[in-house]
Structure formats: structure tokens, C-alpha cells
Design an enzyme around this catalytic site. Structure first.
Site, PDB file in Angstrom:
ATOM      1  N   ASN A  10       0.883  -1.175   0.000  1.00 41.67           N
ATOM      2  CA  ASN A  10       0.000   0.000   0.000  1.00 41.67           C
ATOM      3  C   ASN A  10       0.919   1.223   0.000  1.00 41.67           C
ATOM      4  O   ASN A  10       1.352   1.687   1.053  1.00 41.67           O
ATOM      5  CB  ASN A  10      -0.898  -0.057   1.247  1.00 41.67           C
ATOM      6  N   ARG A  95      -2.259  -1.867  -3.758  1.00 40.48           N
ATOM      7  CA  ARG A  95      -3.315  -0.868  -3.707  1.00 40.48           C
ATOM      8  C   ARG A  95      -3.020   0.142  -4.809  1.00 40.48           C
ATOM      9  O   ARG A  95      -1.936   0.716  -4.851  1.00 40.48           O
ATOM     10  CB  ARG A  95      -3.330  -0.146  -2.362  1.00 40.48           C
ATOM     11  N   HIS A 184     -10.816   5.216  -1.494  1.00 40.31           N
ATOM     12  CA  HIS A 184     -10.914   4.398  -0.272  1.00 40.31           C
ATOM     13  C   HIS A 184     -11.941   3.279  -0.441  1.00 40.31           C
ATOM     14  O   HIS A 184     -12.502   2.778   0.539  1.00 40.31           O
ATOM     15  CB  HIS A 184     -11.326   5.235   0.960  1.00 40.31           C
ATOM     16  N   HIS A 212     -14.898   6.929   6.603  1.00 45.11           N
ATOM     17  CA  HIS A 212     -13.482   6.551   6.635  1.00 45.11           C
ATOM     18  C   HIS A 212     -12.679   7.810   6.954  1.00 45.11           C
ATOM     19  O   HIS A 212     -12.491   8.675   6.090  1.00 45.11           O
ATOM     20  CB  HIS A 212     -13.064   5.950   5.287  1.00 45.11           C
ATOM     21  N   ARG A 245      -5.934  18.265   3.409  1.00 45.42           N
ATOM     22  CA  ARG A 245      -6.725  18.655   2.225  1.00 45.42           C
ATOM     23  C   ARG A 245      -7.991  19.393   2.646  1.00 45.42           C
ATOM     24  O   ARG A 245      -8.621  19.032   3.634  1.00 45.42           O
ATOM     25  CB  ARG A 245      -7.106  17.408   1.410  1.00 45.42           C
ATOM     26  N   ASN A 338     -10.299   5.685  16.599  1.00 43.93           N
ATOM     27  CA  ASN A 338      -9.641   6.059  17.864  1.00 43.93           C
ATOM     28  C   ASN A 338     -10.160   7.316  18.542  1.00 43.93           C
ATOM     29  O   ASN A 338     -10.001   7.449  19.752  1.00 43.93           O
ATOM     30  CB  ASN A 338      -8.139   6.236  17.618  1.00 43.93           C
ATOM     31  N   GLU A 388      -7.658  -2.675   4.997  1.00 44.34           N
ATOM     32  CA  GLU A 388      -7.479  -2.611   3.550  1.00 44.34           C
ATOM     33  C   GLU A 388      -6.517  -3.695   3.074  1.00 44.34           C
ATOM     34  O   GLU A 388      -6.711  -4.277   2.006  1.00 44.34           O
ATOM     35  CB  GLU A 388      -6.931  -1.228   3.159  1.00 44.34           C
TER      36      GLU A 388
HETATM   37  N1  ADP Z   1      -5.311   7.360  19.219  1.00 51.80           N
HETATM   38  C1  ADP Z   1      -5.710   8.244  18.315  1.00 51.80           C
HETATM   39  N2  ADP Z   1      -6.573   9.226  18.646  1.00 51.80           N
HETATM   40  C2  ADP Z   1      -6.995  10.129  17.749  1.00 51.80           C
HETATM   41  N3  ADP Z   1      -6.606  10.125  16.452  1.00 51.80           N
HETATM   42  C3  ADP Z   1      -5.745   9.176  16.063  1.00 51.80           C
HETATM   43  C4  ADP Z   1      -5.257   8.189  16.949  1.00 51.80           C
HETATM   44  N4  ADP Z   1      -4.430   7.373  16.263  1.00 51.80           N
HETATM   45  C5  ADP Z   1      -4.398   7.839  14.992  1.00 51.80           C
HETATM   46  N5  ADP Z   1      -5.186   8.918  14.864  1.00 51.80           N
HETATM   47  C6  ADP Z   1      -5.424   9.718  13.657  1.00 51.80           C
HETATM   48  O1  ADP Z   1      -5.407   8.867  12.531  1.00 51.80           O
HETATM   49  C7  ADP Z   1      -4.644   9.454  11.483  1.00 51.80           C
HETATM   50  C8  ADP Z   1      -4.042   8.384  10.589  1.00 51.80           C
HETATM   51  O2  ADP Z   1      -5.080   7.560  10.130  1.00 51.80           O
HETATM   52  P1  ADP Z   1      -4.804   6.393   9.055  1.00 51.80           P
HETATM   53  O3  ADP Z   1      -6.098   5.750   8.775  1.00 51.80           O
HETATM   54  O4  ADP Z   1      -3.684   5.553   9.510  1.00 51.80           O
HETATM   55  O5  ADP Z   1      -4.391   7.328   7.847  1.00 51.80           O
HETATM   56  P2  ADP Z   1      -3.748   7.087   6.421  1.00 51.80           P
HETATM   57  O6  ADP Z   1      -3.985   5.640   6.060  1.00 51.80           O
HETATM   58  O7  ADP Z   1      -4.525   8.023   5.564  1.00 51.80           O
HETATM   59  O8  ADP Z   1      -2.315   7.443   6.546  1.00 51.80           O
HETATM   60  C9  ADP Z   1      -3.608  10.299  12.208  1.00 51.80           C
HETATM   61  O9  ADP Z   1      -3.174  11.367  11.411  1.00 51.80           O
HETATM   62  C10 ADP Z   1      -4.382  10.787  13.421  1.00 51.80           C
HETATM   63  O10 ADP Z   1      -5.060  11.988  13.110  1.00 51.80           O
HETATM   64  C1  UVW Z   2      -7.231   8.177  -1.690  1.00 55.56           C
HETATM   65  C2  UVW Z   2      -6.677   8.691  -0.425  1.00 55.56           C
HETATM   66  O1  UVW Z   2      -6.993   9.776   0.009  1.00 55.56           O
HETATM   67  O2  UVW Z   2      -5.856   7.865   0.228  1.00 55.56           O
HETATM   68  P1  UVW Z   2      -5.065   8.157   1.590  1.00 55.56           P
HETATM   69  O3  UVW Z   2      -6.103   8.377   2.643  1.00 55.56           O
HETATM   70  O4  UVW Z   2      -4.262   6.900   1.811  1.00 55.56           O
HETATM   71  O5  UVW Z   2      -4.226   9.378   1.340  1.00 55.56           O
HETATM   72 MG    MG Z   3      -5.423   5.122   4.615  1.00 52.76          MG
END
Ligand code: ADP
Ligand code: UVW
Ligand code: MG
Length: 402
Positions: A10, A95, A184, A212, A245, A338, A388
Site C-alpha cells: 500500500n 493498492r 478508499h 473513513h 486537504r 480512535n 485494507e
Molecule cells: N489514538 C488516536 N486518537 C486520535 N486520532 C488518532 C489516533 N491514532 C491515529 N489517529 C489519527 O489517525 C490518522 C491516521 O489515520 P490512518 O487511517 O492511519 O491514515 P492514512 O492511512 O490516511 O495514513 C492520524 O493522522 C491521526 O489523526
Molecule cells: C485516496 C486517499 O486519500 O488515500 P489516503 O487516505 O491513503 O491518502
Molecule cells: Mg489510509
């Protein structure tokens, strides 16, 4: 020996998440993450999960690009005897964020498929280039192995034209393939199915709003198992307020920035994709930090949070209208799984829509899907952890065995 293992890659704009799974029992053999690719402070965290203890290994120091990152991942896997040369590996599942209208299903990658993913780079500039690098590195390491693309957009291809089209000149839209694709999708598909399971129903029996909320964030309306609307559009910029964003705005903001602020198109693109959302509003994109600052009475963090919640609420209301009957609202991804404060605030005041959150249930932490609504509530509110990587592995394995 039959090959039963799938490596899932991913690749994000500045990170690579990976998992090696054995599909006989969906067991994870290794998981890992490369962060801050291209910076001085890159970090690779690799956790082998075979043989009892899960001792993580960390590599700290600059990793220049995705190619270097993926080569480092392959080396770490090889150290545990889990390398790409393993005869037990059945395929690599990638992905791929943008599949346009071309790809509605997981697809074995050949030169034609790769060229099409490349053609879609302009509509997923942060994501598709990283996905392409992942594919090329894996191909170079194991040319004989099937490489499978699982597209973020695929689940959303069931959206009706009324939801997928923008109200712009039809000829221009068609010529340039301008429409709402949504992203997503692997997560929205997985979470909507898991939510049905949590309710003891088949996916066809329930209507679900999936939220999501990760760094990127999107909402979807899933009717009887099929997506009928989603908040991201031509690119992953539309919709909810995200980590960096802006989500929805009046498109005239862009003309104004160009004409009055004299910004170039690239500068505006960077502003809206990387310097907006929560980071633009309060300087932080991590919800943990934002809620901590709010606890200290930080008004900038509070306002950013309120803007985030206001947008989220609007989408819950909109998708309640789109679906007509809502059986469940499911929160997922880093923030959704979370941040209890986000869930509580998003649902507050929506009793007329049948929505409520029980404070005690909402405070419970865990990795399992769970209900957080009180018994009397007409609509189930749930926390449903996304996966995912498992979903990509499942789809990849099914395709190479079909
Ligand atoms: N314990 C927590 N409490 C609140 N927010 C959290 C916690 N752990 C992670 N996050 C939030 O989740 C975000 C990351 O989410 P994630 O689904 O892993 O994102 P991505 O896959 O888009 O990188 C972090 O930037 C943070 O804002
Ligand atoms: C499509 C997209 O926004 O993916 P990510 O949340 O991983 O940045
Ligand atoms: Mg993600």
C-alpha cells in the site's frame, strides 16, 4: 508446495505500508511501514510475526524515494526468510488509488494495465506514481510472479450517474473524463460488509453510511451492499475536511487565488492538497494533538475541530437523505477508530435522524467491530476497524486462484 502467501503493498504519497499474509488462515507473517520517504528522517519499521515474539526492527535515516523504500522492505523480509524469492509467495497485491472507469475489479497487471494506471496519474498525482513504482520494483524482483492491482475506485463504480456526474458541460466532461470516481473503496467495501455482519444481517439487507476518517477522509452511502454516493470526486480532494486537504469549497476560490493572489495552478494545488484541512486551520493534522490542544483551551484547535465536525455532520445528513433508510453509521480508519470525541461530536444533535451515541460504549477501546449506540436508537452507530491490506490480499488471492 502450493503457494498460499500474498504480499500486499500500500504505497502512499510519502509512505509504504506492507503486509505478508498466509491465505490459508489469513495469518499475518510480517507487517511494516516506511514513513517520511524523501526526507532526512525516514523510518522503516518491520515486524516479523512468525515464531512467537513480535520483535520489531527499525531503520532510521534517509530513504530517498519509493524505489529505495521497497528495496529496503524486500531486504527486511528476506532476513526473516520471507523474501520475494519464496516459492510460497502466490502474488503481490498492490493498492492502486485511481482506476478511472476502466477498472471495476481487481486486475492482473500487464503492460497495458500499467500504461492505463500511468495515464491516470494527472487525476491522482499524490498516489498513482507511488503505486506504479511499487509495481515496477516488485516486477523487477520477481518477474514470474502475478502482480495484482486492487483499485480504490472500483467499489464506487456502481454509483448512479446522478451522483457521479458534475453539473458541467457534458461534452467537456466526457472528453476529459471529468466525473466523480470516489476513493478508499476497498475500505468502504470491507467496512460496510463487516457492519452488516455486526448487525447479524447480509450486506444486501442493510443501508450503511461509512465514515473513513484517516489522514485522507471520505464518506460513502452504501445501499444493499452497493455504493450509491461518496464524498471524494475526480480526485481525493473533494468532500470532508482532511488532515492536509480542504475538501469541498466553492470552485471560484481557485479563480480568486489565481487572479487576485497571483498564485500559479501548481501553488494552488499544493495549497489545497498539502497545506489545508486541519494543518492549514490549526497547524496540526494529527487528531491526537488537536484534541490535546483543545483540552488546554486552545481556540484555534477548537475551531479547526468544529469545522471538521460541521462538514462531517453535513455528509451524515446528506447520505441519510440519499439512502432514505439508514441501518448503521460506521466509523473507521485512524480517526474514526480512535477519536471518541470526533464520534460523539459528529452524532450530537442528530436524534431526529435516529442517531445517538452511548458515552460509556463510545469510550471503550478495542480492535473488534463494536456498537456504540444506545439500545433505543433507531440507527446503529458502530466502530468498525478497517483492514485494507486483508481485503487486498483476499481479492488478490481469489483472482490468482480463479
Ligand atoms: N489514538 C488516536 N486518537 C486520535 N486520532 C488518532 C489516533 N491514532 C491515529 N489517529 C489519527 O489517525 C490518522 C491516521 O489515520 P490512518 O487511517 O492511519 O491514515 P492514512 O492511512 O490516511 O495514513 C492520524 O493522522 C491521526 O489523526
Ligand atoms: C485516496 C486517499 O486519500 O488515500 P489516503 O487516505 O491513503 O491518502
Ligand atoms: Mg489510509
Amino acid at each position: 508446495m502450493t503457494a498460499t502467501r500474498i504480499l500486499v503493498l500500500n504505497s502512499g504519497s510519502s509512505s509504504v505500508k506492507y503486509q505478508l499474509l498466509d491465505m490459508r488462515d489469513n495469518a499475518r507473517l510480517a507487517v511494516g511501514l516506511v514513513e517520511r520517504i524523501g526526507e532526512e528522517t525516514s523510518r522503516l519499521k518491520h515486524t516479523p510475526l512468525t515464531g512467537g515474539g513480535a520483535e520489531s526492527r527499525e531503520l532510521n535515516g534517509p530513504i530517498a524515494d519509493h524505489e529505495a523504500a521497497l528495496k529496503a522492505v524486500a531486504e527486511e523480509l528476506a532476513k526473516d526468510g520471507l523474501g520475494l524469492d519464496s516459492p510460497e509467495l502466490a502474488a503481490v497485491g498492490h493498492r492502486v488509488v485511481h482506476g478511472g472507469l476502466t477498472f471495476t475489479k481487481p486486475t492482473v497487471i500487464d503492460d497495458t494495465v500499467l500504461a492505463e494506471i500511468e495515464r491516470l496519474v494527472p487525476v491522482a498525482p499524490l498516489h498513482n506514481p507511488a503505486n506504479i513504482t511499487g509495481i515496477k520494483v516488485a516486477q523487477a524482483l520477481r518477474p514470474d510472479l502475478p502482480q495484482v492491482a486492487v483499485f480504490d475506485t472500483a467499489f464506487h463504480t456502481t454509483m448512479p450517474e446522478s451522483a457521479a456526474r458534475y453539473a458541467i458541460d457534458v461534452q467537456t466532461a466526457d472528453e476529459h473524463r471529468i466525473r466523480r470516481y470516489g476513493f478508499h473503496g476497498t475500505s468502504h467495501a470491507y467496512v460496510s460488509r463487516e457492519t452488516a455482519k455486526l448487525l447479524g444481517k447480509a450486506p444486501e439487507e442493510v443501508n450503511v453510511i461509512v465514515l473513513h476518517l484517516g489522514n485522507g477522509a471520505s464518506a460513502s452511502a452504501v445501499k444493499a451492499g452497493a455504493c450509491v454516493d461518496t464524498s471524494m470526486g475526480l480526485t481525493p480532494l473533494e468532500g470532508l475536511v482532511m488532515g492536509t486537504r480542504s475538501g469541498d469549497l466553492d470552485p471560484a476560490v481557485i479563480f480568486h487565488l489565481a487572479r487576485v493572489a497571483q498564485m500559479s495552478v501548481d501553488e494552488i494545488d499544493t495549497l489545497l492538497n498539502k497545506k489545508s484541512g486541519m494543518v492549514g486551520l490549526c497547524g496540526d493534522n494529527d487528531m491526537r494533538e488537536i484534541t490535546r490542544r483543545m483540552g488546554e483551551g486552545d481556540e484555534q484547535a477548537r475551531l479547526a475541530f468544529d469545522i471538521y465536525i460541521h462538514r462531517l455532520k453535513k455528509y451524515i445528513g446528506a447520505y441519510s437523505a440519499v439512502l432514505g433508510r439508514v441501518d448503521a453509521v460506521a466509523f473507521t480508519a485512524g480517526v474514526g477508530e480512535n477519536a471518541a470525541a470526533v464520534r460523539e461530536a459528529a452524532v450530537a444533535g442528530l436524534e431526529e435522524l435516529g442517531l445517538a451515541v452511548d458515552a460509556d460504549l463510545n469510550a471503550v477501546r478495542g480492535d473488534e467491530p463494536r456498537l456504540i449506540s444506545p439500545e433505543y436508537a433507531r440507527v446503529a452507530v458502530a466502530v468498525v476497524p478497517t483492514d485494507e491490506e486483508l481485503e487486498i490480499a483476499t481479492q488478490t488471492y481469489a483472482l490468482v486462484n480463479s
